[in-house]
Write an enzyme that holds these catalytic residues in place. Structure first.
Site, short mmCIF file in Angstrom:
data_model
loop_
_atom_site.label_atom_id
_atom_site.label_comp_id
_atom_site.label_asym_id
_atom_site.label_seq_id
_atom_site.Cartn_x
_atom_site.Cartn_y
_atom_site.Cartn_z
N HIS A 64 4.77 4.57 12.76
CA HIS A 64 5.03 4.33 11.15
C HIS A 64 5.97 5.35 10.72
O HIS A 64 5.63 6.68 10.83
CB HIS A 64 3.65 4.58 10.55
N HIS A 124 9.06 7.21 8.21
CA HIS A 124 9.63 7.19 6.92
C HIS A 124 11.10 7.69 7.08
O HIS A 124 11.33 8.41 8.08
CB HIS A 124 8.85 8.21 6.08
N CYS A 145 3.98 9.47 -0.11
CA CYS A 145 2.58 10.01 0.18
C CYS A 145 2.44 10.77 -1.05
O CYS A 145 2.96 11.72 -1.52
CB CYS A 145 2.54 10.73 1.27
N ARG A 151 0.99 -1.21 -0.01
CA ARG A 151 0.08 0.02 0.11
C ARG A 151 0.73 1.21 0.03
O ARG A 151 1.14 1.89 -1.06
CB ARG A 151 -0.70 0.13 1.19
N ASP A 152 1.32 1.60 1.37
CA ASP A 152 2.16 2.77 1.14
C ASP A 152 3.40 2.70 0.18
O ASP A 152 3.81 3.72 -0.33
CB ASP A 152 2.81 3.07 2.77
N ASN A 162 9.29 4.51 3.41
CA ASN A 162 9.30 4.10 4.58
C ASN A 162 10.48 3.53 5.03
O ASN A 162 11.26 3.35 4.24
CB ASN A 162 8.02 3.01 4.84
#
Ligand code: ZN
Length: 311
Positions: free
Chosen positions: A210, A212, A243, A17-18, A252
């Site tokens: 979470h 980055h 993002c 996803r990310d 990330n």
């Protein structure tokens, strides 16, 4: 190292996803399914398999339903991102029992992400939380820009703590503090994590981070979080990610680099590092470009060379 259920820390891989959401490459459904399967086989705690946002906003996630269907029972170890109740409908329709919502600590970031104020997003999360409880669906929430915002700059500790408390009150069981654009440094991470842990103490909330690695502080931040008691961490295979709504956001922290650091520090992740490295090499091949992680390039530290008596 072998795959084991014994863990001191729970690592969630968000690459599908990310990671993929902001990568120039387009993976097929087949490749996405293979990616998730490899991550689960390596022993990651959960995989964030995709998102249920409007394909108009994030076209790369339009096939999440299909990926989940193709995963079959393996989807039981997956979570997904939902921006609102409509996304929740789609996630449960395809059988997912684990979903993640997001609210940004900065109002500007929340407007850019969702087109509304954080208050409206919290109200939406409240509606989703009531349904999730009735449906037996586990609900997580990510607090985006918890450590700073690319548009507003500083985000106050009080704002974040208030959000954490309100999410816990809504019935969210996992709350993740997100450094969306990689601005945090270790003392700040330690301070916010410690304060957040005391806010939710005794509420049965699992607090996570979470991170980055935009400015190369991601791994130091992860360790700082570990030291104050955080046991849930997001990372992305290869360190891919970004993002779409934050300028110049990069990947990330890489799952394999995080796992390497933790395991070498005697902290059990339950993840097979060799399998992760093979998955990372496979992913770079499918993406058609290199990935930022370093452990696959250097290889894990040869234990017999570096083994030190007593540690
Ligand atoms: Zn992120």
């Amino acid at each position: 190292m072998t795959h084991s259920e014994e863990r001191d820390v729970w690592v969630v891989d968000v690459a599908p996803r990310d990671g993929l959401q902001n990568d120039p490459a387009e993976l097929t459904v087949d490749d996405k399914v293979e990616l998730v399967r490899r991550l689960l086989a390596a022993g990651v705690y959960r995989v964030e398999v995709g998102s249920f946002v409007s394909p108009k906003w994030v076209p790369k996630m339009a096939d999440t339903d299909e990926v989940v269907r193709r995963l079959g029972p393996a989807a039981g170890r997956c979570t997904c991102l939902i921006p609102n109740e409509r996304g929740y409908d789609r996630a449960v329709a395809v059988g997912l029992k684990d979903v993640r919502t997001v609210v940004a600590a900065s109002a500007t970031m929340n407007r850019k992400n969702f087109g509304c104020e954080p208050e409206d997003t919290l109200a939406e999360i409240g509606r989703v939380a009531r349904r999730a409880q009735a449906d037996g669906v586990r609900l997580w929430a990510v607090v985006a820009t918890a450590f700073g915002c690319p548009f507003e700059g500083r985000v106050s500790l009080g704002t974040v703590l208030d959000l954490v408390r309100r999410l816990a009150d809504l019935g969210v069981r996992e709350v993740l503090l997100a450094d969306t654009t990689g601005v945090a440094v270790p003392p700040q991470v330690a301070r916010l994590c410690e304060a957040s842990l005391s806010v939710v103490a005794g509420m049965g909330i699992q607090l996570g981070i979470h991170l980055h690695n935009t400015r190369n502080t991601g791994y130091a931040n992860a360790f700082a979080a570990w030291q104050v008691g955080i046991r849930l961490m997001d990372a992305s295979l290869g360190g891919i990610g970004g993002c779409p709504f934050a300028p110049r956001a990069t990947g990330n922290i890489a799952t394999e680099d995080l796992v390497h650091m933790l395991e070498r520090s005697g902290i059990r992740t339950g993840i097979d590092l060799e399998a992760l490295i093979r998955a990372s090499d496979w992913l770079a091949d499918r993406l058609g470009h290199g990935v930022p992680s370093l452990v696959p390039k250097a290889g894990p530290v040869p234990a017999e060379v570096y083994a030190v008596k007593g540690g």
